[in-house]
Scaffold this motif. Structure first.
Motif, PDB file in Angstrom:
ATOM      1  N   THR A  97      34.589  37.247  46.316  1.00  0.00           N
ATOM      2  CA  THR A  97      35.295  38.473  45.910  1.00  0.00           C
ATOM      3  C   THR A  97      36.277  38.855  47.003  1.00  0.00           C
ATOM      4  N   VAL A  98      37.510  39.122  46.626  1.00  0.00           N
ATOM      5  CA  VAL A  98      38.523  39.614  47.566  1.00  0.00           C
ATOM      6  C   VAL A  98      38.775  41.087  47.274  1.00  0.00           C
ATOM      7  N   ILE A  99      38.715  41.912  48.304  1.00  0.00           N
ATOM      8  CA  ILE A  99      39.115  43.313  48.196  1.00  0.00           C
ATOM      9  C   ILE A  99      40.441  43.452  48.935  1.00  0.00           C
ATOM     10  N   THR A 100      41.479  43.850  48.211  1.00  0.00           N
ATOM     11  CA  THR A 100      42.812  43.877  48.791  1.00  0.00           C
ATOM     12  C   THR A 100      43.618  45.047  48.242  1.00  0.00           C
TER      13      THR A 100
ATOM     14  N   VAL B 150      32.473  38.096  50.524  1.00  0.00           N
ATOM     15  CA  VAL B 150      33.523  39.099  50.335  1.00  0.00           C
ATOM     16  C   VAL B 150      34.575  38.902  51.410  1.00  0.00           C
ATOM     17  N   VAL B 151      35.834  38.930  51.002  1.00  0.00           N
ATOM     18  CA  VAL B 151      36.950  38.882  51.947  1.00  0.00           C
ATOM     19  C   VAL B 151      37.729  40.182  51.808  1.00  0.00           C
ATOM     20  N   LEU B 152      37.853  40.915  52.901  1.00  0.00           N
ATOM     21  CA  LEU B 152      38.600  42.178  52.929  1.00  0.00           C
ATOM     22  C   LEU B 152      39.910  41.938  53.665  1.00  0.00           C
ATOM     23  N   THR B 153      41.013  42.133  52.970  1.00  0.00           N
ATOM     24  CA  THR B 153      42.323  41.897  53.568  1.00  0.00           C
ATOM     25  C   THR B 153      43.358  42.812  52.932  1.00  0.00           C
ATOM     26  N   GLN B 154      44.314  43.243  53.712  1.00  0.00           N
ATOM     27  CA  GLN B 154      45.353  44.107  53.154  1.00  0.00           C
ATOM     28  C   GLN B 154      46.397  43.292  52.384  1.00  0.00           C
ATOM     29  N   ASN B 155      46.496  41.987  52.654  1.00  0.00           N
ATOM     30  CA  ASN B 155      47.535  41.154  52.039  1.00  0.00           C
ATOM     31  C   ASN B 155      46.936  39.971  51.287  1.00  0.00           C
TER      32      ASN B 155
ATOM     33  N   VAL C  83      40.994  45.104  38.673  1.00  0.00           N
ATOM     34  CA  VAL C  83      40.171  43.916  38.905  1.00  0.00           C
ATOM     35  C   VAL C  83      40.718  42.775  38.061  1.00  0.00           C
ATOM     36  N   ASP C  84      40.996  41.644  38.711  1.00  0.00           N
ATOM     37  CA  ASP C  84      41.418  40.469  37.970  1.00  0.00           C
ATOM     38  C   ASP C  84      40.805  39.230  38.615  1.00  0.00           C
ATOM     39  N   GLU C  85      41.206  38.062  38.156  1.00  0.00           N
ATOM     40  CA  GLU C  85      40.667  36.810  38.679  1.00  0.00           C
ATOM     41  C   GLU C  85      41.817  35.881  39.026  1.00  0.00           C
TER      42      GLU C  85
ATOM     43  N   ARG D 285      37.230  36.532  42.211  1.00  0.00           N
ATOM     44  CA  ARG D 285      37.333  37.901  41.704  1.00  0.00           C
ATOM     45  C   ARG D 285      38.142  38.721  42.704  1.00  0.00           C
ATOM     46  N   VAL D 286      39.221  39.339  42.231  1.00  0.00           N
ATOM     47  CA  VAL D 286      40.112  40.090  43.108  1.00  0.00           C
ATOM     48  C   VAL D 286      40.090  41.559  42.713  1.00  0.00           C
ATOM     49  N   VAL D 287      39.669  42.414  43.641  1.00  0.00           N
ATOM     50  CA  VAL D 287      39.634  43.853  43.430  1.00  0.00           C
ATOM     51  C   VAL D 287      40.781  44.473  44.235  1.00  0.00           C
TER      52      VAL D 287
END
Length: 413
Positions: free
Chosen positions: A36-39, A4-9, A60-62, A67-69
């Motif tokens: 999975t990116v949570i942004t 999982v990658v958590l980033t605002q940008n 949620v898209d790809e 996977r980008v949330v």
């Protein structure tokens, strides 16, 4: 691994952070890892939620196998503390409450700072998913802000310092992009496990071969013109007033032309200054798709990397991209990027906020075309050390080491 990658940008936003994390997550997915990116809903650097994402709290898209949330954020490009705090706080909460739906167990979570308010969210997601936590420190906050004299109230500074300490102490690994930054953290927090994963450039995406007179013509630069480019955020830490002042000092050099590409909270003020000075050698260009940047950069004769102060541990990613494009770098003294440029004879340096030194550096390059040609060759050769493929292999090895509890590999860049 499940990462999982958590980033605002993140793209479709542009900028150094979004581009770096997009490359990293795409490369990890290509190597078979589940990423999975949570942004946040895209809004940077305009401060307005992009068309197609407005009115949504979760999407949620790809993207390239990732996977980008995306979760809600209060967008703003204001430099005032309250709107910025609301933006950070809104994403901090929404990314935790809405980002973890259906996530399941993970092996690694990487959260990117600044902003430091993401610290508790990153640690919480690590605890909930059973993941090992890596805190990726792009810039050392609040140290950089206080060094610049950025207006941070006493209470806010106290909070940021505790978030920084909390993140370092509770993460399994703290990663920086330079050895100087890693050493700085280790001196202050000797018990924290640290490592270096440098930035780099995709040597196929950024290449001198993309230099084009057609592109230069579109920028009002003829074959004999010396085109000086700044491409990136127009923000407080860049100190871009120095570019406008240098353009003013060089207005009599009719074949030296400046372009400033991008957006940010200080752009309007910079445009006002240029208009007041009636500068016809400086052109502001709107934010554009990342795909167009390599040809514009390669078509420049010098790439500007200004900073508002001396930041000894900082290595702007713009340096790697300019080197890969075979373009001499003109950078503010007192940072890791300046040290690399000086040691590799890959450009020139100038003092922070010093338009006289910047103008002199540009005149040196402009008047000595033979030396300029030699520098361009050295730029591309130097870039080979920072080929992004090497960076990805180091990233994967580091993630495996954290997940398996083995020794962290050393940086060989």
């Amino acid at each position: 691994m499940r990462i999982v990658v958590l980033t605002q940008n993140f793209p479709p936003e542009v900028g150094a952070t979004a581009a770096r994390l997009h490359r990293m997550t795409k490369s990890l997915a290509e190597r078979g890892h589940q990423v999975t990116v949570i942004t946040a809903m895209p809004n940077y650097p305009t401060g307005r939620t992009f068309e197609g994402y407005r009115g949504k709290i979760r999407l949620v898209d790809e993207s390239d196998g990732v996977r980008v949330v995306r979760t809600w954020i209060y967008p703003s490009k204001s430099t005032l503390p309250l709107p910025r705090l609301l933006g950070y706080a809104s994403f901090t909460l929404s990314s935790l409450l809405l980002g973890i739906w259906g996530l399941g167990r993970q092996d690694i979570i990487v959260f990117d700072t600044p902003p430091l308010p993401l610290v508790p969210t990153g640690l919480a997601i690590g605890r909930i998913t059973g993941a090992h936590v890596i805190m990726n420190v792009s810039d050392i906050w609040p140290e950089m802000a206080t060094q610049l004299g950025y207006p941070i109230g006493r209470t806010s500074l106290w909070l940021l310092e505790r978030l920084e300490r909390f993140g370092y102490s509770k993460s399994d690994l703290v990663v920086t992009t330079t050895e100087a930054a890693r050493e700085g953290i280790s001196r202050r927090f000797p018990k924290v496990q640290t490592a270096v994963i440098s930035n780099g450039a995709d040597l196929q995406m950024f290449d001198p071969a993309f230099r084009s007179q057609e592109v230069r013509d579109s920028l009002d630069a003829g074959a004999e013109d010396f085109l000086v480019g700044y491409i990136g955020l127009h923000g407080v830490f860049q100190g871009l007033e120095v570019v406008v002042e240098a353009a003013d000092k060089l207005r009599d050099y009719r074949t030296i032309k400046f372009i400033m590409v991008g957006d940010g909270p200080h752009k309007e003020a910079l445009m006002d200054i240029a208009e007041h000075k009636e500068l016809d050698n400086l052109r502001f260009i709107d934010l554009m798709d990342q795909e167009r940047i390599p040809s514009i950069l390669a078509s420049c004769d010098a790439a500007l990397v200004p900073l508002a102060a001396e930041f000894p541990s900082t290595m702007p990613s713009k340096v790697y991209e300019a080197l890969a494009s075979g373009v001499p770098v003109v950078i503010t003294k007192g940072c890791e990027g300046a040290r690399l440029v000086e040691e590799g004879n890959a450009g020139r340096t100038f003092g922070p906020r010093n338009p006289d030194e910047l103008a002199e550096a540009l005149i040196e390059l402009y008047t000595n075309r033979k030396d300029l040609a030699r520098i361009k060759e050295k730029c591309r050769n130097l870039a080979e050390r920072f080929d992004y493929n090497r960076v990805v292999e180091k990233t994967v090895a580091t993630f495996h080491a954290v997940a398996e509890g083995t020794a962290i590999p050393k940086c060989d860049c």
